[in-house]
Structures are given as structure tokens and as C-alpha cells.
Scaffold this motif. Structure first.
Motif, PDB file in Angstrom:
ATOM      1  N   TRP A 170      14.149 -31.894   5.536  1.00 45.24           N
ATOM      2  CA  TRP A 170      13.888 -32.739   4.379  1.00 45.24           C
ATOM      3  C   TRP A 170      14.240 -32.011   3.079  1.00 45.24           C
ATOM      4  O   TRP A 170      14.659 -32.647   2.101  1.00 45.24           O
ATOM      5  N   GLU A 171      14.092 -30.696   3.040  1.00 46.92           N
ATOM      6  CA  GLU A 171      14.518 -29.937   1.861  1.00 46.92           C
ATOM      7  C   GLU A 171      16.041 -30.000   1.722  1.00 46.92           C
ATOM      8  O   GLU A 171      16.565 -30.131   0.606  1.00 46.92           O
ATOM      9  N   ASN A 172      16.753 -29.932   2.838  1.00 44.90           N
ATOM     10  CA  ASN A 172      18.216 -30.083   2.815  1.00 44.90           C
ATOM     11  C   ASN A 172      18.607 -31.475   2.327  1.00 44.90           C
ATOM     12  O   ASN A 172      19.545 -31.634   1.539  1.00 44.90           O
ATOM     13  N   TYR A 173      17.890 -32.482   2.804  1.00 41.41           N
ATOM     14  CA  TYR A 173      18.133 -33.855   2.363  1.00 41.41           C
ATOM     15  C   TYR A 173      17.935 -33.968   0.851  1.00 41.41           C
ATOM     16  O   TYR A 173      18.765 -34.558   0.144  1.00 41.41           O
ATOM     17  N   ALA A 174      16.840 -33.412   0.351  1.00 43.06           N
ATOM     18  CA  ALA A 174      16.551 -33.481  -1.087  1.00 43.06           C
ATOM     19  C   ALA A 174      17.642 -32.785  -1.891  1.00 43.06           C
ATOM     20  O   ALA A 174      18.071 -33.292  -2.932  1.00 43.06           O
ATOM     21  N   ALA A 175      18.117 -31.645  -1.416  1.00 43.20           N
ATOM     22  CA  ALA A 175      19.173 -30.918  -2.127  1.00 43.20           C
ATOM     23  C   ALA A 175      20.468 -31.731  -2.145  1.00 43.20           C
ATOM     24  O   ALA A 175      21.138 -31.830  -3.178  1.00 43.20           O
ATOM     25  N   THR A 176      20.808 -32.329  -1.015  1.00 43.43           N
ATOM     26  CA  THR A 176      22.019 -33.152  -0.933  1.00 43.43           C
ATOM     27  C   THR A 176      21.900 -34.365  -1.841  1.00 43.43           C
ATOM     28  O   THR A 176      22.823 -34.685  -2.595  1.00 43.43           O
ATOM     29  N   LEU A 177      20.766 -35.035  -1.785  1.00 42.31           N
ATOM     30  CA  LEU A 177      20.566 -36.227  -2.604  1.00 42.31           C
ATOM     31  C   LEU A 177      20.562 -35.879  -4.086  1.00 42.31           C
ATOM     32  O   LEU A 177      21.106 -36.625  -4.905  1.00 42.31           O
ATOM     33  N   SER A 178      19.997 -34.749  -4.430  1.00 41.94           N
ATOM     34  CA  SER A 178      19.988 -34.304  -5.824  1.00 41.94           C
ATOM     35  C   SER A 178      21.418 -34.139  -6.329  1.00 41.94           C
ATOM     36  O   SER A 178      21.753 -34.569  -7.443  1.00 41.94           O
TER      37      SER A 178
END
Length: 128
Positions: free
Chosen positions: A60-68
Motif C-alpha cells: 500500500w505504501e508503493n501504491y501511495a507513492a505511485t498514485l502520488s
């Protein structure tokens, strides 16, 4: 132990809020879909073991970084619709449980319904 539990809870809540905040930059249909999926997933993983919890948070941290990065206006191509998503490597796909593959399939079907005003990357967009 109680201190590390408090740190873990704080980390989870911070990540959860950050993701919902990032979803505000998405088209309404994706925001609604994403918000519900995040809420369901975080609820579903409340009582997992430490190893699965760490993997869950990392993804989920990877997802947040990608989405950011993808919702940052400076990284969007102003001549086309915004593009969201990323390629799922085959080796990572093979590590998913059947239940997770089913959830991913349902999510993809929902996100790629006709009349959307955004593009989701699929494997044909991925360049090796």
C-alpha cells in the motif's frame, strides 16, 4: 511490545488517510471505487499476523507513492487523459493467492467499464 503496537497502528492510520487524500485527485468514478476498495482491504487485514501486515503495508505504501506521482500535474501529459495504474509483473502475479487474483480481476472489470474519462495502463501499454 505496546510501544511497537502503537507505532504500527499510527503507521497504518497515517497511510490510510494519505491514500484517501490522494484519491481526491482521481476522477469521481475512480475515487469512489478506490475509496471503497481501500476501506474494505484495510478492514479485511485488521487481524493478520506481523509478516502479512508488513507485506500489506509495503504494497500500500508503493501504491501511495505511485498514485502520488501519477496525480502530480507536473508528471501528467496535458494533451491526453490522465493515466493511472502500473504494470503488474508476472512474478508478482504468481505470488498472489486465488482470492487475491479474483479481487484483482473484479477490480479491473469495475475500473475498465465503458464511458470512463481516464486511462488505466494495461499490459499492452507496458514497455520492457
Amino acid at each position: 511490545m505496546p510501544g511497537s503496537l502503537n507505532h504500527h497502528v499510527s503507521r497504518v492510520r497515517t497511510l490510510y488517510r494519505k491514500i484517501l487524500q490522494l484519491h481526491r485527485a482521481l476522477p469521481l468514478e475512480l475515487k469512489t471505487l478506490g475509496d471503497q476498495y481501500v476501506k474494505d482491504e484495510f478492514r479485511r487485514h485488521r487481524s493478520v499476523g506481523p509478516e502479512e501486515a508488513q507485506c500489506f503495508l509495503r504494497e500500500w505504501e508503493n501504491y501511495a507513492a505511485t498514485l502520488s506521482q501519477q496525480t502530480n500535474p507536473k508528471t501528467q501529459d496535458s494533451t491526453s487523459h490522465p493515466r493511472f495504474g502500473s504494470h503488474l509483473p508476472e512474478d508478482k502475479l504468481h505470488t498472489l493467492r486465488d482470492e487475491q487474483v479474483g479481487q484483482l480481476q473484479e477490480l479491473m472489470q469495475e475500473a475498465t467499464k465503458p464511458k470512463r474519462q481516464f486511462n488505466i495502463l494495461d499490459d499492452t501499454d507496458h514497455k520492457n
